[in-house]
Each structure stands twice: as C-alpha cells, then as structure tokens.
Scaffold this active site. Structure first.
Site, PDB file in Angstrom:
ATOM      1  CG  HIS A  56      74.410  99.473 133.416  1.00 10.34           C
ATOM      2  ND1 HIS A  56      73.922 100.755 133.321  1.00 10.34           N
ATOM      3  CD2 HIS A  56      75.736  99.600 133.726  1.00 10.34           C
ATOM      4  CE1 HIS A  56      74.894 101.613 133.567  1.00 10.34           C
ATOM      5  NE2 HIS A  56      76.010 100.942 133.802  1.00 10.34           N
ATOM      6  CD  GLU A  92      70.295 101.547 133.012  1.00  8.95           C
ATOM      7  OE1 GLU A  92      71.394 100.963 133.144  1.00  8.95           O
ATOM      8  OE2 GLU A  92      70.093 102.447 132.174  1.00  8.95           O
ATOM      9  CB  SER A 117      77.552 103.967 133.179  1.00  8.88           C
ATOM     10  OG  SER A 117      77.419 103.535 134.515  1.00  8.88           O
TER      11      SER A 117
END
EC number: 3.1.1.-
Length: 493
Positions: free
Chosen positions: A402, A307, A188
């Site tokens: 995610h 995600e 990320s």
C-alpha cells in the site's frame, strides 16, 4: 527585478512566490477556521480579508497523532505544526495569464487520521510543470476533529473537501485554470473521499474526472449510532462520562484520547481505524462505492498487488502468528471453509501472517475495486490498473505494498527520502515506471485518455474484456486474468 505574483480571489488578494518557473501560493484559506463554535460544524466559506494576504508559506496541518520515530514503512506522514485552523490549500501554476489549463486536485490519505497536503512529497508542482496544468493539494479535518458523530454536523471532513472544491471552482481561473476541467486524484482515504464527493449534491457538479488510487471500498461507513459509540469511547478515555465535555478539551487531548480509542477497537487481523465515515442523509446517504459505479465522471481505479501487508508487517501479534491462529481467524469469515480459504490465499512458502494480509487486502481493496470496474463497465467507461513494483523493505517481504505507487505517479522519489518503504528502489525501475505512470496521470487530466508515447495502449475495462494495466519493473502490460477466482469463490461459500 521579479515582482511578487498577486492573484485576485473572491476572498481577497494573495501574494505568492515564484519557484523553479512556477507561481506558488501556499496556506490559502478556503473556509473559516473550524474553531470555537465551529468545531464539529460543516465548513463555511472564508469571510475574506483586506489588503494582500501572504501566501508564501504553508499553513498548519490538521491535528493528528505522530508516531515516535515515524512509521516503519512510511516514515513521517504528518507535517507539523498542527492546529485546528488548518483548512487551507496549496497551489502551483505555470502562469497567471488567464489561461484555461486543466486542474489536478490532490486529496491525501492516511487512515482518516494522519497525513497532510503540505508534505513535500505531496506537492503537485511536478504535475504543473510537466503537464502545463494547475496543481492543488488540500488539507481537511482528520481523526476526532473530522469524524466524530453526535457533536454537531456529521462528516465535517467531507464538508471541508466540498468547500475546497467550491473555492477552486470559483477562483482557479485567477490562477490560469479552467473550472470546467477539474480532476480529483486521491489515494486510500483520499480515493474513498472522491467516491463520497461523487454523490454529494454540490461536489458532484464541481469535478469531471477522477483517479482513485487504492480506494478501500470494502470499508463500510458506520451508522450514527455506531459512530457515536466511538465518540463516547473517546470521552471515556479522557475521563468523561458525558461527550459534551469534549467541547472544552484542547485538540492535543483529543488526539491523545484517540490513541486509546484506536487500541481499544483494533482487533487481531483488522486494518486499524479509530473513526469511520458516517451514513448521513445530507452527506453520505449510501455507500460511496455505489456512487462511483453510477457516476458520469471519467475514472481510473487501481490498487497495489499487496495492499494488505501495510498494517500487519510490523505488528508482532499478526506477523508472528502461526497457521492455527490464522485458521482460527479465518473461521470467523469462512466457517468450515477456513482451511480452503487458507490455501486459496497462501502462495508457495507464504508465511501465515501474509494469508491475513492477502485476505484483508482482497476484501478492502482488490475485490471491491474489481467490482467497481466490473459493474461500472456496463454503464460508463473505466480503466483499471494493478501496481506490482515490490518495496525493497524487509527484503521484499511486504511486496507491492500500500502506497508504493505514489513516488512514481508524482515523479518525485527524491522527496521520499527517509521513507523506509522506498529506500533501495532500483533507479532504472524508478525511471522506467515513472515515465509510464506520471505521464499517464497527466494525459488523463488533460484529455481523459491516459495513453501517451510510453504507454500507447490502455484499453477500457469491459465485462467481456476485463483489461487491467499491470505496472511492474519492466513497465506496463495489459492483463485479463486478475479476477482471482480462487479468492472470490472462497469468499462466497
């Protein structure tokens, strides 16, 4: 009797400890504490110390907000205590024998606001032990202390990472590592950081491979003017008319004010971010996506299938939205094609909120990541993956959310206890998928080729052969149909 391990660095001697067959050094300062006049200034090399500095315990984590009770998905993501004096790294090595082991450096994510290299689930000991390599995790400034503009130097968070890499290059040989075999791994915001480092004139010379897990390349850095407006908003939330008053605020108040900035600037259907990286000639002169496309470093890039569910699943404003509200939101992106966009992003029986999640996930992660693979493939080798293992949380409603891949890449699910999104994973799936991914990461760090006995084939991505490794419950297989043309066509109408 085992004596305390001592490592000799350019700043002074470090006294570590021996744990489970590894030599461990924690809380190692790589830069001067960014306090006083150094707050909001670029990181500077540590001046050093005399004698043997104790490196058996973690230093403080970067100041950050702490959600009461933890995130409903991640649980606790910070690691107290917190303090501005946070520029430290942690290191695990099989031996201090002057060897030339490859080096893995972990850069954590956390929305540019939370996270810590000190978290037990981010310890790189599993890589060091299983791969005979040196594993390192770093801390860097976050939130208002790392991302404000108009207060001094821009992008001081990035200068922290550059200084950490400089320290590693200068000193890792003392820990049995090879400074010419450094791989960065980030997730990320940490993956986004790696792309920014790839264009930095100093940092780009200090690493050679990279694994980018879920980089949010759809995120546009702010201009200095846009970022300074956020700085002014922070001052306003703390009752100041002049941003200069922020210099005298304790970090606890800066974090408190950041919550107000986050709430003020997070709109319906947007991934919540209080602060952004800043376009700046010295540090980020162009979008990081361009640098990673052009870079000559070897890379793996990937994303999870779902995600976009991460910020919205427990946001009632979004998760309880009806179709009319979602189509109204889509009109701002697709105009008269909002209804078509809805259908393109909605599967059978999809709840309205997951359409927003799919669009945001597509824009921030999937399309941008696919673009990197597609454009880079014409110049340099690149491998791509998609992670499809579904989180059991909320009966699977979040999908392959995610962050879900990290317990598998680190091979340390036991350290994710209390993280709701992994509770209830099938042990057989965990064992099978961990064997694939953890060893792939190790193989790539060691050789540049992620294939191994449990993963004999992972072709490079090519424009004429867009191979993506899809990792699911049964292991991994290569797919060539993940461009999602229905989504792309709607976006470009």
């Amino acid at each position: 009797m085992i004596t305390r391990p001592i490592a000799h660095t350019t700043a002074g001697d470090l006294g570590g400890c021996l744990e489970d067959g590894l030599y461990v050094f924690r809380g190692v300062p790589y830069a001067e504490p960014p306090v006083g006049d150094l707050r909001w200034r670029a990181a500077r090399p540590h001046a050093g110390w005399t004698g043997v500095r104790d490196a058996s315990a973690y230093g403080p984590s970067a100041p950050q907000p702490v959600e009461p009770g933890g995130s409903p998905i991640l649980g606790t993501h910070g690691d107290p205590p917190f303090d501005e004096d946070c520029l430290t790294l942690n290191l695990w090595t099989p031996n201090l024998d002057g060897g030339s082991r490859p080096v893995l450096v972990w850069i954590h994510g956390g929305g540019l606001l939370t996270g810590s290299g000190n978290l037990p689930n981010y310890a790189t000991d599993t890589f060091a032990r299983d791969g005979d390599l040196v594993g390192i995790s770093i801390n860097y400034r976050l939130g208002p202390l790392g991302f404000l503009a108009g207060m001094g130097d821009e992008n001081v968070w990035l200068t922290d990472q550059v200084e950490a890499l400089r320290w590693i290059a200068d000193n890792v040989a003392a820990f049995g590592g090879d400074p010419n075999r450094i791989t960065l791994v980030g997730q990320s915001g940490g993956a986004y950081s790696i792309a920014a480092l790839a264009q930095h004139p100093v940092a780009r010379q200090l690493f050679h491979r990279a694994i980018l897990q879920s980089p949010p390349f759809g995120m546009q850095p702010h201009t200095v003017e846009e970022s300074t407006a956020r700085t002014k908003a922070l001052a306003r939330h703390l009752g100041h008319d002049d941003i200069e008053a922020l210099r005298h605020e304790p970090w606890e108040r800066l974090i408190q004010g950041t919550i107000g900035v986050l709430m003020e600037h997070t709109k319906f259907g947007e991934w919540p971010l209080a602060f952004y990286p800043v376009f700046d000639e010295a540090t980020i002169p162009r979008h990081p996506i361009e640098s990673i496309i052009d870079s000559d470093i070897e890379i793996i890039i990937g994303w999870t299938r779902d995600e976009g569910t991460f910020p919205f699943a427990f946001d009632p404003q979004v998760s309880q939205a009806d179709r009319d509200q979602v189509e109204s939101w889509l009109q701002k992106r697709f105009g008269d094609h909002a209804a078509s966009a809805y259908e393109a992003h909605a599967g059978d029986g999809t709840s309205p909120w997951t359409v927003i999640a799919n669009v945001v996930g597509d824009e921030l992660f999937h399309s941008a990541g696919y673009r990197v693979a597609d454009e880079r493939a014409t110049r340099r080798p690149v491998r791509a993956y998609q992670f499809d293992v579904v989180s059991p949380l909320s009966d699977g409603a979040l999908g392959a959310v995610h962050c879900i891949e990290m317990p598998f890449t680190f091979a340390n699910l036991d350290r994710w206890t209390g993280k709701p999104f992994v509770d209830g994973l099938d042990p057989d799936v965990v064992a099978r998928v961990t064997n694939v991914l953890h060893q792939a990461w190790i193989a790539f760090v060691r050789t540049g080729d992620p294939t191994h006995d449990q993963l004999p084939v992972w072709p490079t991505f090519r424009a004429d052969d867009p191979a993506v490794l899809v990792v699911g419950d049964e292991g991994a297989e290569v797919a060539r149909d993940l461009a999602r043309p229905d989504h792309v066509s709607v976006r470009t109408l």
